[in-house]
Design a protein around this motif. Structure first.
Motif, PDB file in Angstrom:
ATOM      1  N   TYR A 490       6.104  -6.215  -5.568  1.00 22.18           N
ATOM      2  CA  TYR A 490       5.331  -6.687  -4.407  1.00 22.18           C
ATOM      3  C   TYR A 490       5.902  -6.191  -3.077  1.00 22.18           C
ATOM      4  O   TYR A 490       5.375  -6.525  -2.028  1.00 22.18           O
ATOM      5  CB  TYR A 490       5.285  -8.228  -4.416  1.00 22.18           C
ATOM      6  CG  TYR A 490       4.886  -8.755  -5.772  1.00 22.18           C
ATOM      7  CD1 TYR A 490       3.585  -8.558  -6.267  1.00 22.18           C
ATOM      8  CD2 TYR A 490       5.808  -9.402  -6.590  1.00 22.18           C
ATOM      9  CE1 TYR A 490       3.227  -9.007  -7.530  1.00 22.18           C
ATOM     10  CE2 TYR A 490       5.449  -9.855  -7.856  1.00 22.18           C
ATOM     11  CZ  TYR A 490       4.162  -9.650  -8.324  1.00 22.18           C
ATOM     12  OH  TYR A 490       3.813 -10.076  -9.575  1.00 22.18           O
ATOM     13  N   LEU A 491       6.994  -5.402  -3.122  1.00 19.91           N
ATOM     14  CA  LEU A 491       7.669  -5.035  -1.868  1.00 19.91           C
ATOM     15  C   LEU A 491       7.000  -3.819  -1.237  1.00 19.91           C
ATOM     16  O   LEU A 491       7.088  -2.705  -1.756  1.00 19.91           O
ATOM     17  CB  LEU A 491       9.156  -4.762  -2.131  1.00 19.91           C
ATOM     18  CG  LEU A 491       9.888  -5.948  -2.791  1.00 19.91           C
ATOM     19  CD1 LEU A 491      11.371  -5.648  -2.949  1.00 19.91           C
ATOM     20  CD2 LEU A 491       9.684  -7.242  -1.998  1.00 19.91           C
ATOM     21  N   LYS A 492       6.359  -4.043  -0.091  1.00 17.93           N
ATOM     22  CA  LYS A 492       5.510  -3.002   0.490  1.00 17.93           C
ATOM     23  C   LYS A 492       6.283  -1.873   1.150  1.00 17.93           C
ATOM     24  O   LYS A 492       5.859  -0.728   1.118  1.00 17.93           O
ATOM     25  CB  LYS A 492       4.546  -3.619   1.500  1.00 17.93           C
ATOM     26  CG  LYS A 492       3.528  -4.554   0.834  1.00 17.93           C
ATOM     27  CD  LYS A 492       2.320  -4.764   1.729  1.00 17.93           C
ATOM     28  CE  LYS A 492       1.278  -5.688   1.161  1.00 17.93           C
ATOM     29  NZ  LYS A 492       1.060  -5.601  -0.289  1.00 17.93           N
ATOM     30  N   SER A 493       7.414  -2.204   1.816  1.00 16.63           N
ATOM     31  CA  SER A 493       8.160  -1.079   2.393  1.00 16.63           C
ATOM     32  C   SER A 493       9.594  -1.482   2.678  1.00 16.63           C
ATOM     33  O   SER A 493       9.861  -2.301   3.545  1.00 16.63           O
ATOM     34  CB  SER A 493       7.489  -0.583   3.680  1.00 16.63           C
ATOM     35  OG  SER A 493       7.840  -1.393   4.755  1.00 16.63           O
ATOM     36  N   ILE A 536       7.900   2.412  -7.413  1.00 17.08           N
ATOM     37  CA  ILE A 536       7.216   3.713  -7.433  1.00 17.08           C
ATOM     38  C   ILE A 536       5.797   3.559  -7.989  1.00 17.08           C
ATOM     39  O   ILE A 536       4.835   4.122  -7.474  1.00 17.08           O
ATOM     40  CB  ILE A 536       8.007   4.732  -8.284  1.00 17.08           C
ATOM     41  CG1 ILE A 536       9.337   5.077  -7.591  1.00 17.08           C
ATOM     42  CG2 ILE A 536       7.200   6.003  -8.528  1.00 17.08           C
ATOM     43  CD1 ILE A 536      10.329   5.787  -8.499  1.00 17.08           C
ATOM     44  N   GLN A 537       5.662   2.753  -9.041  1.00 18.34           N
ATOM     45  CA  GLN A 537       4.351   2.678  -9.691  1.00 18.34           C
ATOM     46  C   GLN A 537       3.376   1.757  -8.976  1.00 18.34           C
ATOM     47  O   GLN A 537       2.181   1.966  -9.036  1.00 18.34           O
ATOM     48  CB  GLN A 537       4.520   2.245 -11.148  1.00 18.34           C
ATOM     49  CG  GLN A 537       5.254   3.330 -11.936  1.00 18.34           C
ATOM     50  CD  GLN A 537       5.256   3.053 -13.420  1.00 18.34           C
ATOM     51  OE1 GLN A 537       5.379   1.922 -13.851  1.00 18.34           O
ATOM     52  NE2 GLN A 537       5.133   4.094 -14.214  1.00 18.34           N
ATOM     53  N   TYR A 538       3.892   0.721  -8.287  1.00 19.29           N
ATOM     54  CA  TYR A 538       2.980  -0.244  -7.669  1.00 19.29           C
ATOM     55  C   TYR A 538       2.964  -0.195  -6.148  1.00 19.29           C
ATOM     56  O   TYR A 538       2.020  -0.658  -5.527  1.00 19.29           O
ATOM     57  CB  TYR A 538       3.312  -1.664  -8.145  1.00 19.29           C
ATOM     58  CG  TYR A 538       2.995  -1.847  -9.607  1.00 19.29           C
ATOM     59  CD1 TYR A 538       1.687  -2.064 -10.024  1.00 19.29           C
ATOM     60  CD2 TYR A 538       3.989  -1.741 -10.573  1.00 19.29           C
ATOM     61  CE1 TYR A 538       1.374  -2.198 -11.371  1.00 19.29           C
ATOM     62  CE2 TYR A 538       3.690  -1.871 -11.923  1.00 19.29           C
ATOM     63  CZ  TYR A 538       2.384  -2.096 -12.311  1.00 19.29           C
ATOM     64  OH  TYR A 538       2.072  -2.223 -13.643  1.00 19.29           O
ATOM     65  N   GLN A 539       4.027   0.341  -5.536  1.00 23.66           N
ATOM     66  CA  GLN A 539       4.094   0.310  -4.062  1.00 23.66           C
ATOM     67  C   GLN A 539       4.571   1.657  -3.509  1.00 23.66           C
ATOM     68  O   GLN A 539       5.316   1.696  -2.536  1.00 23.66           O
ATOM     69  CB  GLN A 539       5.078  -0.801  -3.609  1.00 23.66           C
ATOM     70  CG  GLN A 539       4.708  -2.211  -4.044  1.00 23.66           C
ATOM     71  CD  GLN A 539       3.490  -2.773  -3.319  1.00 23.66           C
ATOM     72  OE1 GLN A 539       2.999  -2.196  -2.355  1.00 23.66           O
ATOM     73  NE2 GLN A 539       2.988  -3.908  -3.788  1.00 23.66           N
ATOM     74  N   LEU A 546      12.652   4.606   0.235  1.00 26.71           N
ATOM     75  CA  LEU A 546      13.271   4.514  -1.090  1.00 26.71           C
ATOM     76  C   LEU A 546      13.114   5.845  -1.835  1.00 26.71           C
ATOM     77  O   LEU A 546      14.059   6.329  -2.466  1.00 26.71           O
ATOM     78  CB  LEU A 546      12.641   3.382  -1.906  1.00 26.71           C
ATOM     79  CG  LEU A 546      13.267   3.206  -3.292  1.00 26.71           C
ATOM     80  CD1 LEU A 546      14.708   2.725  -3.192  1.00 26.71           C
ATOM     81  CD2 LEU A 546      12.463   2.241  -4.153  1.00 26.71           C
ATOM     82  N   VAL A 547      11.922   6.459  -1.752  1.00 23.10           N
ATOM     83  CA  VAL A 547      11.708   7.734  -2.449  1.00 23.10           C
ATOM     84  C   VAL A 547      12.678   8.792  -1.914  1.00 23.10           C
ATOM     85  O   VAL A 547      13.300   9.545  -2.676  1.00 23.10           O
ATOM     86  CB  VAL A 547      10.231   8.188  -2.283  1.00 23.10           C
ATOM     87  CG1 VAL A 547      10.032   9.585  -2.867  1.00 23.10           C
ATOM     88  CG2 VAL A 547       9.295   7.183  -2.963  1.00 23.10           C
ATOM     89  N   TYR A 548      12.848   8.797  -0.589  1.00 29.77           N
ATOM     90  CA  TYR A 548      13.798   9.757   0.016  1.00 29.77           C
ATOM     91  C   TYR A 548      15.223   9.494  -0.483  1.00 29.77           C
ATOM     92  O   TYR A 548      15.962  10.423  -0.830  1.00 29.77           O
ATOM     93  CB  TYR A 548      13.725   9.642   1.539  1.00 29.77           C
ATOM     94  CG  TYR A 548      14.694  10.553   2.260  1.00 29.77           C
ATOM     95  CD1 TYR A 548      14.618  11.944   2.099  1.00 29.77           C
ATOM     96  CD2 TYR A 548      15.679  10.045   3.096  1.00 29.77           C
ATOM     97  CE1 TYR A 548      15.498  12.789   2.752  1.00 29.77           C
ATOM     98  CE2 TYR A 548      16.564  10.878   3.756  1.00 29.77           C
ATOM     99  CZ  TYR A 548      16.473  12.255   3.576  1.00 29.77           C
ATOM    100  OH  TYR A 548      17.357  13.090   4.227  1.00 29.77           O
TER     101      TYR A 548
END
Length: 784
Positions: A490-493, A536-539, A546-548
């Motif tokens: 549920y964590l948007k950013s 990665i899959q939901y948000q 996080l991706v960086y």
């Protein structure tokens, strides 16, 4: 008579009692009245003038005199309750008897031979009092508890009288409806009586006696089945006590209405002494002990959560306190309770940025137990808490306490209850959603400054606990990461600071010597990978930070995928462990400045007392796995039969059984009992859920590298901008179902709560020191 004289006379009476070898007749009023009739001693005086050694001496050498003393003191309380305590003299007698019993009871409980004494009937007890015979059949404990309950609603003694006129028209104590005399407005009662110092002090003394009666539980060793019912609590909270409802309401409202600020004016408490706080503390302690109830707990819809096995036992009297608590349902009552608890839990935080502006309360541990009981026994309350962002007013103080106590061995119990509450909340989807609210209140905490949400705050604090808490917190790591897993979908950013903290944990937990040094350490890596997969899959869209961070630390994932499994390398990794410093003390290089006004968490002062705790159950006993369906509902997952495990999707696969047995053996001292094998490493390495992340790296790394080469970039903002607009739709594996591990009550946690709660009460009651130096069995008292 002066107070010095009365102390002297009281002391003389005590000496007479301890030196008499012959039994003194119960009818010898001249002798017994010396203990309560003419004395004006405070409870502190009674503790000083009745030394422990003398109580034990009477108990061993003239038991009948100790028995008569107890019986006569109870008789005086019963008489006071019957008459309604109109004269000052009667009030004094009741208080003196109450103090004396508070002093003596722990020494009766500590001796197994005496334990049944209060539950026996005293022969001829009713003689001369003109009572009917069936009254005589009441055990002493019941007479005592009923008298205390009556005295707690005694007009002009513990409550405001409703009559204007003089003593002769005094309210008849038997026809009095105590529901009209509830101590404080709040749940189910709108009228707020005038504060009265004397009434508060008298209530407090009676509540201390009540708590002492209940404390028999401290003198029984922790029972593994934990079904032991406390007979004192059981009787007091039964239908036998006609004041159960107004008492429950009075205690709850007194706690939740308390405002230590001093009528909202900062520094006001320096001008006026606050007599309410000791009463509120006592009320909170009596309340949580009365709610100590396990087995079949009633839920809101009236069904019980007991098993079919429970039918074998005859149903005991229902605990009315638990019953009333579970049936509260009005929104305004929930609002009152939640606001009150949040106000009191936040009080120490106010202290930190307006030093000394408000009175600093010390009973936050009792409040956390009360909050836990509310959520556990009343599911409607739990949903109410999560319905709005008010839950964050509970979350922030808990994170503050966790961060503040992480280095202090004497506060390990506080760390546990804070984490248990967050585990319970994290099982509900709404909690994860609420965490997206920006965190703007700046509570001075010793953590890096960041700009972000409450989710960032939670992750940064958990990282700090794991990397700089003391050794004994290691059993909590599973719980901390389970909470992060539960909220992750549920964590948007996430902020860059929080993203880096999560990757730092993965880096620390995936070093070979950490993975190979205890049978369950690899489990922590599984939890972290599950967090990354969920986000990665939901948000994916909002989480470029996080991706960086994952791209920057991609070597960690490649190392995990290529983890060595041959015996020589395993052996070498463990050799390195002997030389390497403690795994997690390497805090990450990007550890920023802490917030201003914060103090680092300090270890316990030397000489601090702490109460031991029973072991907490492992995470697999504490939680039950549920799968979130498409429509957001939860489906409980039965543990799959072993042979199907090969077909399970790797993401939902729990690592091998081995780590469970090892849970208790993993401490450094027992480290020698287990050694990793190639088969063991292979058994879980093949299940590491790396596919999603590997696919993400495969797609994005070449693109990011191309940007860097094309633009000669060292600037991360350009890369972040690219990642924000990137998409992996159709490129990632099919999303796995969301798994939530919900807290599940069990006898292990019920026992843990009992030992923790009584340990807190033991250590907090120092003036007078009710249980100090008595032979408690439920826990051990140690010096840090």
């Amino acid at each position: 008579m002066g107070s010095a004289d009365s102390k002297l006379n009281f002391r003389k009476a005590v000496i007479q009692l301890t030196t008499k070898t012959q039994p003194v007749e119960a009818t010898d009023d001249a002798f017994w009245d010396q203990f309560w009739a003419d004395t004006a001693t405070s409870v502190q005086d009674v503790f000083a003038l009745v030394p422990a050694a003398e109580i034990r001496a009477v108990r061993e050498e003239s038991p009948s005199n100790l028995a008569t003393l107890c019986y006569k003191a109870v008789e005086k309380l019963v008489q006071g309750a019957e008459s309604g305590c109109h004269s000052e003299k009667e009030k004094q007698i009741v208080l003196n008897c109450s103090r004396l019993l508070t002093r003596v009871l722990p020494y009766i409980f500590e001796d197994p031979d005496w334990r049944g004494f209060f539950w026996s009937t005293v022969p001829g007890a009713g003689r001369g009092a003109g009572e009917d015979d069936d009254e005589n059949a009441r055990p002493l404990a019941e007479s005592l508890l009923l008298a205390v309950a009556d005295l707690l609603f005694c007009p002009d003694f513990t409550v405001q009288s409703h009559r204007r006129s003089t003593v002769d028209s005094a309210e008849d104590i038997h026809s009095l409806d105590s529901c009209e005399y509830i101590w404080e407005a709040g749940v189910g009662f709108a009228h707020s009586p005038q504060p009265n110092y004397n009434h508060d002090m008298n209530r407090m003394e009676l509540l201390k006696l009540l708590l002492t009666c209940f404390s028999e539980a401290m003198y029984l060793p922790p029972a593994p089945d934990s079904s032991s019912v406390n007979p004192w609590v059981q009787f007091f909270c039964s239908t036998e006590n006609r004041h159960a409802l107004p008492l429950f309401t009075s205690l709850l409202n007194t706690v939740c209405a308390y405002d230590p600020v001093g009528y909202g004016i900062p520094y006001n408490h320096l001008l006026f002494s606050d007599h309410r706080e000791p009463l509120v503390e006592e009320a909170a302690q009596v309340l949580i002990v009365s709610l100590d109830h396990d087995g079949a707990t009633p839920t809101v819809d009236g069904t019980t959560t007991g098993t079919a096995m429970d039918d074998a036992d005859p149903p005991g009297p229902e605990n009315l306190f638990v019953n009333y608590l579970s049936r509260i349902h009005r929104e305004e009552d929930f609002q009152f309770i939640l606001k009150g608890i949040a106000r009191l839990l936040s009080n120490p935080l106010l202290q930190t940025y307006l030093p000394n502006s408000t009175k600093k309360i010390q009973f936050h541990q009792e409040l956390l137990v009360l909050f836990w009981k509310l959520c556990d026994f009343n599911k409607k309350f739990l949903f109410f808490v999560l319905k709005s962002s008010d839950v964050l007013d509970i979350l922030v103080p808990i994170l503050y306490f966790l961060n503040d106590a992480r280095a202090d061995q004497s506060r390990v119990g506080l760390m546990h209850i804070g984490v248990f509450i967050l585990l319970l909340l994290s099982g509900e989807r709404n909690f994860g959603v609420r965490l997206n609210k920006p965190y703007s209140v700046r509570v001075p905490m010793d953590i890096p400054v960041f700009t972000g949400t409450h989710a960032d705050l939670l992750i940064v604090v958990f990282h700090k606990i794991i990397t700089s808490g003391h050794q004994r917190l290691q059993p909590l790591f599973d719980c901390l990461l389970t909470i992060v897993v539960n909220v992750s979908p549920y964590l948007k950013s996430l902020s860059m600071v929080a993203a880096n903290k999560l990757l730092h944990l993965l880096e620390a937990f995936s070093t070979t010597w950490f993975l190979f040094s205890a049978a369950q350490n690899h489990h922590l890596v599984f939890f972290l990978l599950e967090v990354f997969n969920n986000i990665i899959q939901y948000q994916f869209d909002g989480n470029s930070n996080l991706v960086y961070a994952i791209i920057r630390k991609r070597s960690v994932f490649h190392q995990l995928a290529n983890l060595p499994t041959d015996p020589p390398t395993i052996h070498k990794a463990l050799q390195r462990r002997r030389r390497a410093p403690e795994a997690l003390s390497r805090t990450s290089s990007q550890e920023g400045v802490s917030m201003e006004g914060s103090h680092p968490a300090a270890p316990a002062e030397p000489g601090t007392l702490k109460a031991s705790l029973v072991a907490t159950p492992g995470i697999e006993k504490l939680t039950e796995k549920s799968q979130v369906s498409e429509d957001g509902t939860l489906r409980s997952l039965e543990p799959a039969p072993q042979q199907n495990s090969a077909e399970c999707s790797p993401a939902s696969e729990e690592p091998s059984q081995a780590w469970r047995e090892q849970r208790r053996l993993s401490s450094a001292s027992a480290g020698g009992q287990w050694s990793p094998t190639s088969e063991w490493v292979l058994s879980w390495k093949s299940k590491l859920p790396l596919q999603t992340i590997m696919r993400l790296l495969q797609v994005l790394v070449p693109q990011v590298e191309k940007i860097c080469i094309d633009k000669g970039l060292t600037d991360e903002s350009e890369i972040l901008r690219f990642l924000q607009h990137g998409t992996l739709v159709g490129l990632l594996p099919v999303p796995h179902p969301i798994l939530i591990r919900k807290y599940q009550a069990n006898s292990g946690t019920a026992m843990w709560f009992r030992t923790y709660m009584w340990g807190v009460i033991y250590l907090r009651n120092v003036d007078p020191p009710v249980w100090y130096d008595t032979d408690v069995k439920l826990f051990e008292i140690q010096r840090v």
